[in-house]
Design a protein around this motif. Structure first.
Motif, PDB file in Angstrom:
ATOM      1  N   UNK A  32       0.837  -1.216   0.000  1.00 10.66           N
ATOM      2  CA  UNK A  32       0.000   0.000   0.000  1.00 10.66           C
ATOM      3  C   UNK A  32       0.864   1.256   0.000  1.00 10.66           C
ATOM      4  N   UNK A  33       1.918   1.247   0.806  1.00 12.76           N
ATOM      5  CA  UNK A  33       2.806   2.403   0.900  1.00 12.76           C
ATOM      6  C   UNK A  33       3.445   2.702  -0.461  1.00 12.76           C
ATOM      7  N   UNK A  34       4.002   1.666  -1.090  1.00 11.31           N
ATOM      8  CA  UNK A  34       4.633   1.874  -2.398  1.00 11.31           C
ATOM      9  C   UNK A  34       3.609   2.201  -3.475  1.00 11.31           C
ATOM     10  N   UNK A  35       2.436   1.594  -3.411  1.00 21.54           N
ATOM     11  CA  UNK A  35       1.378   1.910  -4.384  1.00 21.54           C
ATOM     12  C   UNK A  35       0.999   3.375  -4.303  1.00 21.54           C
ATOM     13  N   UNK A  36       0.860   3.900  -3.098  1.00 20.14           N
ATOM     14  CA  UNK A  36       0.530   5.314  -2.919  1.00 20.14           C
ATOM     15  C   UNK A  36       1.643   6.205  -3.469  1.00 20.14           C
ATOM     16  N   UNK A  37       2.882   5.808  -3.239  1.00 20.24           N
ATOM     17  CA  UNK A  37       4.036   6.561  -3.737  1.00 20.24           C
ATOM     18  C   UNK A  37       4.030   6.609  -5.267  1.00 20.24           C
ATOM     19  N   UNK A  38       3.885   5.445  -5.906  1.00 12.74           N
ATOM     20  CA  UNK A  38       3.893   5.400  -7.370  1.00 12.74           C
ATOM     21  C   UNK A  38       2.638   6.048  -7.959  1.00 12.74           C
ATOM     22  N   UNK A  39       1.481   5.860  -7.317  1.00 14.98           N
ATOM     23  CA  UNK A  39       0.250   6.509  -7.799  1.00 14.98           C
ATOM     24  C   UNK A  39       0.421   8.023  -7.827  1.00 14.98           C
ATOM     25  N   UNK A  93      -1.867   0.612 -10.910  1.00 17.14           N
ATOM     26  CA  UNK A  93      -2.412  -0.646 -11.429  1.00 17.14           C
ATOM     27  C   UNK A  93      -2.714  -0.531 -12.920  1.00 17.14           C
ATOM     28  N   UNK A  94      -3.253   0.606 -13.331  1.00 14.38           N
ATOM     29  CA  UNK A  94      -3.548   0.811 -14.746  1.00 14.38           C
ATOM     30  C   UNK A  94      -2.271   0.858 -15.571  1.00 14.38           C
TER      31      UNK A  94
END
Length: 147
Positions: free
Chosen positions: A24-31, A42-43
């Protein structure tokens, strides 16, 4: 008692919880990094996989991304509605559906990619390039486990 730094979090006992938090932390960073492209991480991952593979079946795409087929289908509907992908019948296998990028999908992916590259560079500079490589190898080992 040792106090922890402001952003330092305790080590989780549960592997699943630790991985979900890190994810979640890295997803938020990359998002946040690729937000100017209008895509979420994800897209971008879906578009990158399709771009690499060329026309790909929904089943193979789900397998590549390790995503549930129904979740992938929901993502595809949004990407198709936005004109980024085309889903069509596979002429060789009438039961299968093929996914392809549209020109617009390639353009959006091309906008997102350098933003992702900058985020990747920042992560590796902060975390350490060798540690980041080792982390990716460890994550690949986990996805190959027979649990």
């Amino acid at each position: 008692m040792k106090t922890r730094k402001h952003n330092e979090r305790p080590v989780e006992r549960c592997n699943g919880t630790a991985l979900r938090k890190a994810s979640r932390y890295l997803s938020q960073f990359y998002d946040a990094a690729i937000a100017p492209s209008g895509l979420r991480g994800t897209q971008k991952a879906i578009l990158a996989t399709i771009d690499r593979a060329g026309p790909i079946s929904m089943g193979k795409l789900a397998d590549e991304l390790l995503i549930d087929r129904s979740a992938l289908s929901q993502n595809m509907k949004l990407l198709e509605r936005e004109g980024l992908v085309v889903v069509s019948a596979d002429l060789k296998d009438g039961r299968a559906k093929l996914v392809s990028l549209t020109d617009y999908g390639r353009e959006r992916h091309a906008v997102a990619h350098p933003l992702w590259e900058a985020a990747q560079k920042r992560f590796e500079e902060t975390y350490g390039a060798e540690d980041a490589l080792q982390l990716r190898h460890l994550m690949a080992r986990i996805t190959n486990l027979e649990l």
